[in-house]
Design an enzyme around this catalytic site. Sequence first.
Site, PDB file in Angstrom:
ATOM      1  N   SER A   1      -1.865   9.618  -8.662  1.00  0.00           N
ATOM      2  CA  SER A   1      -1.559   9.035  -6.764  1.00  0.00           C
ATOM      3  C   SER A   1      -0.183   9.211  -6.915  1.00  0.00           C
ATOM      4  O   SER A   1       0.793   9.515  -7.985  1.00  0.00           O
ATOM      5  CB  SER A   1      -0.935   7.621  -7.674  1.00  0.00           C
ATOM      6  OG  SER A   1      -0.424   6.605  -6.415  1.00  0.00           O
TER       7      SER A   1
ATOM      8  N   TYR B   1       1.829  -0.289 -11.100  1.00  0.00           N
ATOM      9  CA  TYR B   1       1.141   0.456 -10.743  1.00  0.00           C
ATOM     10  C   TYR B   1       1.660   2.009 -10.893  1.00  0.00           C
ATOM     11  O   TYR B   1       0.917   2.498 -10.639  1.00  0.00           O
ATOM     12  CB  TYR B   1       0.402  -0.167  -8.822  1.00  0.00           C
ATOM     13  CG  TYR B   1      -0.268   0.884  -8.450  1.00  0.00           C
ATOM     14  CD1 TYR B   1      -2.088   1.191  -8.578  1.00  0.00           C
ATOM     15  CD2 TYR B   1       0.305   2.575  -7.774  1.00  0.00           C
ATOM     16  CE1 TYR B   1      -2.545   2.056  -8.203  1.00  0.00           C
ATOM     17  CE2 TYR B   1      -0.197   3.651  -7.698  1.00  0.00           C
ATOM     18  CZ  TYR B   1      -1.923   2.829  -7.510  1.00  0.00           C
ATOM     19  OH  TYR B   1      -3.306   3.960  -7.282  1.00  0.00           O
TER      20      TYR B   1
END
Length: 279
Positions: free
Chosen positions: A147, A160
């Site tokens: 990501s 995250y």
Amino acid sequence: MSDRKKQRVIVTGGSKGLGRGIALAFAEIGASVVIADIDADAGERCVQEIIESGGEGLFVYTDVASSDDVKRLFEEAHQFHGGIDVLVNNAGIGHGPLSERHFLKTDYAMWENLMNIHVNGLYHCSQMAAKAMVHQGEGGVIINMSSGGATRAHRNRVAYDATKGAIEAATRAMALDLAPWKIRVNAVMPGAIWVENRTAVGEESSPDLLIPLGRLGMPHDVGQGVRFLASPEASYITGHVLAIDGGLTSQLRAPSMDADVALSIDEIELGIASTGVKE
């Protein structure tokens, strides 16, 4: 692997969203695809789509955070298609209430859950796949899902982003360790991609204001990139992170913040005359 053999693929988190797009991209070239997921209904639907797209499919209920589940996954996958050529570590928690919380309010349960799925799950699946590939003696491919948060921070997503940073570090280190067996390890970094129940981040709901290519990506865009990294055409690529983001992470500022981002066609000189080519 021979250049055009039918690939034997495992896609974790493959029942919906990006995982489904990846699975169907492999099905288009006749691959044998095992879907590992905790959503049995969606997984079985995806298997039907794989078959309709020209591939072979099997669903195996799998919680990647469980080493027992992962062991069973690889046993069933081996029975189904006799080995493994490609592992796609896609299982994970996207943007939403399970991954979004200010650091001062992030409890250990959230931190542990994300680490268990994103990092421990990658460990369990990748080691099982790599051992099988070593014994097969034909090389193989492992592709991890990163990501933009691995290198550029999101607000309210400390846990995250920490897992995605770990995934990219693991990708590079695994690539070095496994290179002697011709096992390539890469990662894909999707940008703003349309999926079911999408939670927009900031101005993502207006992609023309944020994304240079002016649209959200689609799961198939990511699937095509993953399929390329698993192909013979990418045989000299390992330890790499491929951004599939419409230029999102290449820019310093969003297009809407810069004046005169786009020229009209009338302002663009063709530039042929100076080459001696007649119009």
